[in-house]
Design an enzyme around this catalytic site. Structure first.
Site, PDB file in Angstrom:
ATOM      1  N   GLY A  21      -1.224 -44.624  -0.656  1.00 35.79           N
ATOM      2  CA  GLY A  21      -2.382 -43.823  -1.000  1.00 35.79           C
ATOM      3  C   GLY A  21      -3.342 -44.605  -1.875  1.00 35.79           C
ATOM      4  O   GLY A  21      -2.943 -45.520  -2.601  1.00 35.79           O
ATOM      5  N   PHE A  22      -4.611 -44.233  -1.823  1.00 36.17           N
ATOM      6  CA  PHE A  22      -5.637 -44.830  -2.669  1.00 36.17           C
ATOM      7  C   PHE A  22      -5.859 -43.918  -3.868  1.00 36.17           C
ATOM      8  O   PHE A  22      -6.230 -42.749  -3.714  1.00 36.17           O
ATOM      9  CB  PHE A  22      -6.939 -45.015  -1.889  1.00 36.17           C
ATOM     10  CG  PHE A  22      -8.057 -45.600  -2.714  1.00 36.17           C
ATOM     11  CD1 PHE A  22      -8.028 -46.933  -3.105  1.00 36.17           C
ATOM     12  CD2 PHE A  22      -9.127 -44.815  -3.117  1.00 36.17           C
ATOM     13  CE1 PHE A  22      -9.049 -47.476  -3.880  1.00 36.17           C
ATOM     14  CE2 PHE A  22     -10.159 -45.340  -3.880  1.00 36.17           C
ATOM     15  CZ  PHE A  22     -10.119 -46.673  -4.267  1.00 36.17           C
ATOM     16  N   ASP A  51      -5.625 -39.978  -3.175  1.00 35.73           N
ATOM     17  CA  ASP A  51      -5.028 -39.225  -4.276  1.00 35.73           C
ATOM     18  C   ASP A  51      -6.082 -38.937  -5.339  1.00 35.73           C
ATOM     19  O   ASP A  51      -6.626 -39.858  -5.945  1.00 35.73           O
ATOM     20  CB  ASP A  51      -3.869 -40.021  -4.893  1.00 35.73           C
ATOM     21  CG  ASP A  51      -3.190 -39.242  -6.012  1.00 35.73           C
ATOM     22  OD1 ASP A  51      -2.383 -38.345  -5.698  1.00 35.73           O
ATOM     23  OD2 ASP A  51      -3.485 -39.518  -7.197  1.00 35.73           O
ATOM     24  N   TYR A  56      -9.682 -35.833 -13.077  1.00 34.79           N
ATOM     25  CA  TYR A  56     -10.357 -37.127 -12.972  1.00 34.79           C
ATOM     26  C   TYR A  56     -11.874 -36.991 -13.062  1.00 34.79           C
ATOM     27  O   TYR A  56     -12.564 -37.976 -13.333  1.00 34.79           O
ATOM     28  CB  TYR A  56     -10.001 -37.826 -11.652  1.00 34.79           C
ATOM     29  CG  TYR A  56      -8.533 -38.130 -11.468  1.00 34.79           C
ATOM     30  CD1 TYR A  56      -7.614 -38.003 -12.520  1.00 34.79           C
ATOM     31  CD2 TYR A  56      -8.047 -38.541 -10.233  1.00 34.79           C
ATOM     32  CE1 TYR A  56      -6.268 -38.263 -12.334  1.00 34.79           C
ATOM     33  CE2 TYR A  56      -6.695 -38.813 -10.039  1.00 34.79           C
ATOM     34  CZ  TYR A  56      -5.817 -38.665 -11.087  1.00 34.79           C
ATOM     35  OH  TYR A  56      -4.486 -38.923 -10.892  1.00 34.79           O
ATOM     36  N   LYS A  85      -4.763 -31.882  -7.719  1.00 33.11           N
ATOM     37  CA  LYS A  85      -3.806 -31.521  -8.762  1.00 33.11           C
ATOM     38  C   LYS A  85      -4.284 -30.346  -9.616  1.00 33.11           C
ATOM     39  O   LYS A  85      -5.468 -30.256  -9.943  1.00 33.11           O
ATOM     40  CB  LYS A  85      -3.527 -32.726  -9.665  1.00 33.11           C
ATOM     41  CG  LYS A  85      -3.000 -33.950  -8.914  1.00 33.11           C
ATOM     42  CD  LYS A  85      -2.708 -35.106  -9.867  1.00 33.11           C
ATOM     43  CE  LYS A  85      -2.276 -36.355  -9.109  1.00 33.11           C
ATOM     44  NZ  LYS A  85      -3.413 -37.039  -8.450  1.00 33.11           N
ATOM     45  N   HIS A 118      -0.049 -30.987 -11.983  1.00 36.44           N
ATOM     46  CA  HIS A 118      -0.284 -32.310 -12.562  1.00 36.44           C
ATOM     47  C   HIS A 118       0.784 -32.713 -13.574  1.00 36.44           C
ATOM     48  O   HIS A 118       1.246 -33.855 -13.584  1.00 36.44           O
ATOM     49  CB  HIS A 118      -1.667 -32.336 -13.215  1.00 36.44           C
ATOM     50  CG  HIS A 118      -2.285 -33.697 -13.274  1.00 36.44           C
ATOM     51  ND1 HIS A 118      -3.621 -33.916 -13.115  1.00 36.44           N
ATOM     52  CD2 HIS A 118      -1.747 -34.920 -13.475  1.00 36.44           C
ATOM     53  CE1 HIS A 118      -3.888 -35.216 -13.216  1.00 36.44           C
ATOM     54  NE2 HIS A 118      -2.755 -35.838 -13.439  1.00 36.44           N
ATOM     55  N   SER A 167       4.212 -33.110 -10.206  1.00 36.71           N
ATOM     56  CA  SER A 167       4.007 -34.449 -10.749  1.00 36.71           C
ATOM     57  C   SER A 167       4.523 -34.489 -12.175  1.00 36.71           C
ATOM     58  O   SER A 167       4.390 -33.513 -12.917  1.00 36.71           O
ATOM     59  CB  SER A 167       2.511 -34.789 -10.720  1.00 36.71           C
ATOM     60  OG  SER A 167       2.263 -36.069 -11.245  1.00 36.71           O
ATOM     61  N   ASN A 168       5.122 -35.599 -12.541  1.00 32.80           N
ATOM     62  CA  ASN A 168       5.627 -35.817 -13.904  1.00 32.80           C
ATOM     63  C   ASN A 168       6.730 -34.836 -14.310  1.00 32.80           C
ATOM     64  O   ASN A 168       6.909 -34.551 -15.489  1.00 32.80           O
ATOM     65  CB  ASN A 168       4.480 -35.755 -14.921  1.00 32.80           C
ATOM     66  CG  ASN A 168       3.439 -36.828 -14.685  1.00 32.80           C
ATOM     67  OD1 ASN A 168       3.738 -38.015 -14.698  1.00 32.80           O
ATOM     68  ND2 ASN A 168       2.205 -36.411 -14.435  1.00 32.80           N
ATOM     69  N   GLN A 191       5.378 -36.703  -8.069  1.00 26.80           N
ATOM     70  CA  GLN A 191       4.584 -37.913  -8.322  1.00 26.80           C
ATOM     71  C   GLN A 191       4.810 -38.345  -9.774  1.00 26.80           C
ATOM     72  O   GLN A 191       4.543 -37.588 -10.707  1.00 26.80           O
ATOM     73  CB  GLN A 191       3.096 -37.631  -8.076  1.00 26.80           C
ATOM     74  CG  GLN A 191       2.238 -38.875  -8.181  1.00 26.80           C
ATOM     75  CD  GLN A 191       0.755 -38.601  -8.006  1.00 26.80           C
ATOM     76  OE1 GLN A 191      -0.063 -38.957  -8.858  1.00 26.80           O
ATOM     77  NE2 GLN A 191       0.384 -37.977  -6.883  1.00 26.80           N
ATOM     78  N   SER A 218       0.781 -45.901 -11.011  1.00 28.61           N
ATOM     79  CA  SER A 218       0.849 -47.081 -11.897  1.00 28.61           C
ATOM     80  C   SER A 218       1.818 -48.117 -11.341  1.00 28.61           C
ATOM     81  O   SER A 218       2.539 -48.777 -12.095  1.00 28.61           O
ATOM     82  CB  SER A 218       1.255 -46.682 -13.324  1.00 28.61           C
ATOM     83  OG  SER A 218       0.265 -45.875 -13.915  1.00 28.61           O
ATOM     84  N   TRP A 228      -3.998 -44.450 -24.391  1.00 31.87           N
ATOM     85  CA  TRP A 228      -2.590 -44.092 -24.573  1.00 31.87           C
ATOM     86  C   TRP A 228      -1.634 -45.155 -24.047  1.00 31.87           C
ATOM     87  O   TRP A 228      -0.450 -44.928 -23.899  1.00 31.87           O
ATOM     88  CB  TRP A 228      -2.289 -42.747 -23.917  1.00 31.87           C
ATOM     89  CG  TRP A 228      -2.784 -42.610 -22.508  1.00 31.87           C
ATOM     90  CD1 TRP A 228      -2.219 -43.135 -21.391  1.00 31.87           C
ATOM     91  CD2 TRP A 228      -3.946 -41.919 -22.071  1.00 31.87           C
ATOM     92  NE1 TRP A 228      -2.948 -42.822 -20.284  1.00 31.87           N
ATOM     93  CE2 TRP A 228      -4.018 -42.066 -20.655  1.00 31.87           C
ATOM     94  CE3 TRP A 228      -4.934 -41.181 -22.741  1.00 31.87           C
ATOM     95  CZ2 TRP A 228      -5.045 -41.499 -19.910  1.00 31.87           C
ATOM     96  CZ3 TRP A 228      -5.947 -40.625 -21.984  1.00 31.87           C
ATOM     97  CH2 TRP A 228      -5.999 -40.789 -20.586  1.00 31.87           C
ATOM     98  N   LYS A 271      -4.427 -48.257  -7.062  1.00 34.27           N
ATOM     99  CA  LYS A 271      -5.744 -47.941  -7.614  1.00 34.27           C
ATOM    100  C   LYS A 271      -6.483 -49.221  -7.962  1.00 34.27           C
ATOM    101  O   LYS A 271      -5.966 -50.076  -8.687  1.00 34.27           O
ATOM    102  CB  LYS A 271      -5.576 -47.086  -8.877  1.00 34.27           C
ATOM    103  CG  LYS A 271      -6.865 -46.677  -9.551  1.00 34.27           C
ATOM    104  CD  LYS A 271      -6.569 -45.908 -10.834  1.00 34.27           C
ATOM    105  CE  LYS A 271      -5.978 -46.818 -11.900  1.00 34.27           C
ATOM    106  NZ  LYS A 271      -5.690 -46.144 -13.155  1.00 34.27           N
TER     107      LYS A 271
END
Length: 324
Positions: A21-22, A51, A56, A85, A118, A167-168, A191, A218, A228, A271
């Site tokens: 995915g991008f 994605d 964002y 998300k 998310h 996700s997470n 994700q 990442s 962060w 990314k």
């Protein structure tokens, strides 16, 4: 492993997710227009999995990119797999569908292919993305994630989204959903941050055992511009073991880092807003890492996270207190 540019994984609800995915998240140093240009180029290069996320702040531009490539005949809508998300301020059940509809309006799309929670942590419901009190402390909320999930299921039933996931989330948080007695749809994916320094082997095993796809973000490390991220942490792409293997197979460290995850059955999100890197990151289908190389890369795992949510660790659903 026979991987091709059009390779995909079949999700537990029968839909298909392209294996690369991008990623469209752009640090503040990039403009929203760059996200649009990058997404257009990614589609031209061959990416079919895009994605994104409300948080964002660029879904309008990403949607314009997708629609322009549909309009010029490069792709059809059904060729594109778009992930959106649900942000932390919209976990209460009555806010879930409006949040999805808001994103769809920005994107100018009739449906999303995948809509995911998310993070498991939720904030005070409202328009503020990062609500804080008078002392600057985050204002947390504690919606029952099962209620949020029921609202996600309703969005799927309404045809606004084809697949739903998370996700997470850690293992325990996934189990809370999986053990719902009235569960209608399992999460199709989780994700999470994943790269050679955080190879997520235990979480991957758990997800595979429950027919949940692990999607890695990442995968090449993380941007140093983000506040962060520990600026002193080692850089994935400078790892000596990775570089030795990349020289041996005559590929870039980024291509080897991505191929390592792909061969483990992980969907990868790449990314970049550099045209050269966008193209290069998609060129991972014409070589294969040997079993020996895979085992060697297994050995560089450090359980190192770049993204750590430290300011939110007092949240009752903070996911990183658990091992995985």
């Amino acid at each position: 492993m026979a991987l091709k540019p059009d390779s995909y994984v079949v999700l537990n609800d029968g839909h298909k997710m392209p294996v690369i995915g991008f990623g469209t998240y752009a640090p503040e140093t990039y403009t929203k227009e760059q996200a649009e240009k990058g997404t257009k180029l990614a589609i031209e290069v061959g990416y079919r999995h895009i994605d994104g996320a409300f948080m964002y702040g660029n879904e309008v531009q990403v949607g314009q990119a997708i629609n322009s490539k549909i309009a010029d005949g490069t792709v059809k809508r059904e060729d594109i797999f778009y992930t959106g998300k649900l942000w932390n301020n919209s976990h209460t059940p009555e806010r879930v569908r409006p949040a999805l509809e808001h994103s769809l309006k920005d994107l100018q799309l009739d449906y999303m292919d995948l809509f995911i929670i998310h993070t498991p942590m939720d904030f005070q419901p409202g328009d503020d993305l990062f609500p804080t009190d008078e002392n600057g402390k985050p204002i947390f909320h504690n919606t029952d994630i099962r209620d949020t999930w029921k609202a996600m299921e309703a969005c799927k039933d309404a045809g606004l989204v084809q697949s739903i996931g998370v996700s997470n989330f850690n293992r325990h948080q996934l189990e809370v959903i999986l053990n719902m007695p009235e569960l209608k749809y399992k999460p199709v994916c989780n994700q999470v941050e994943c790269h050679i320094y955080l190879n997520q082997s235990k979480l991957l095993k758990f997800c595979k055992s429950n027919d949940i796809v692990l999607v890695g973000y990442s995968v090449l490390g993380s941007s140093r511009a983000e506040k962060w991220i520990d600026q002193n942490s080692p850089k994935v792409l400078e790892d000596p073991v990775l570089n030795t293997i990349s020289k041996k197979v005559n590929r870039s460290p980024a291509q080897v880092a991505m191929r390592y995850l792909l061969q483990r059955g992980i969907v990868v999100l790449a990314k970049s807003f550099s045209p050269e890197r966008i193209k290069q990151n998609f060129q991972v289908f014409d070589f294969e890492l040997s079993g020996e190389d895979m085992k060697t890369l297994d050995g560089v795992n450090k359980n190192l996270r770049y993204l750590n949510f430290d300011t939110w660790q007092e949240h009752p659903k903070y996911p990183l207190h658990d091992e995985y």
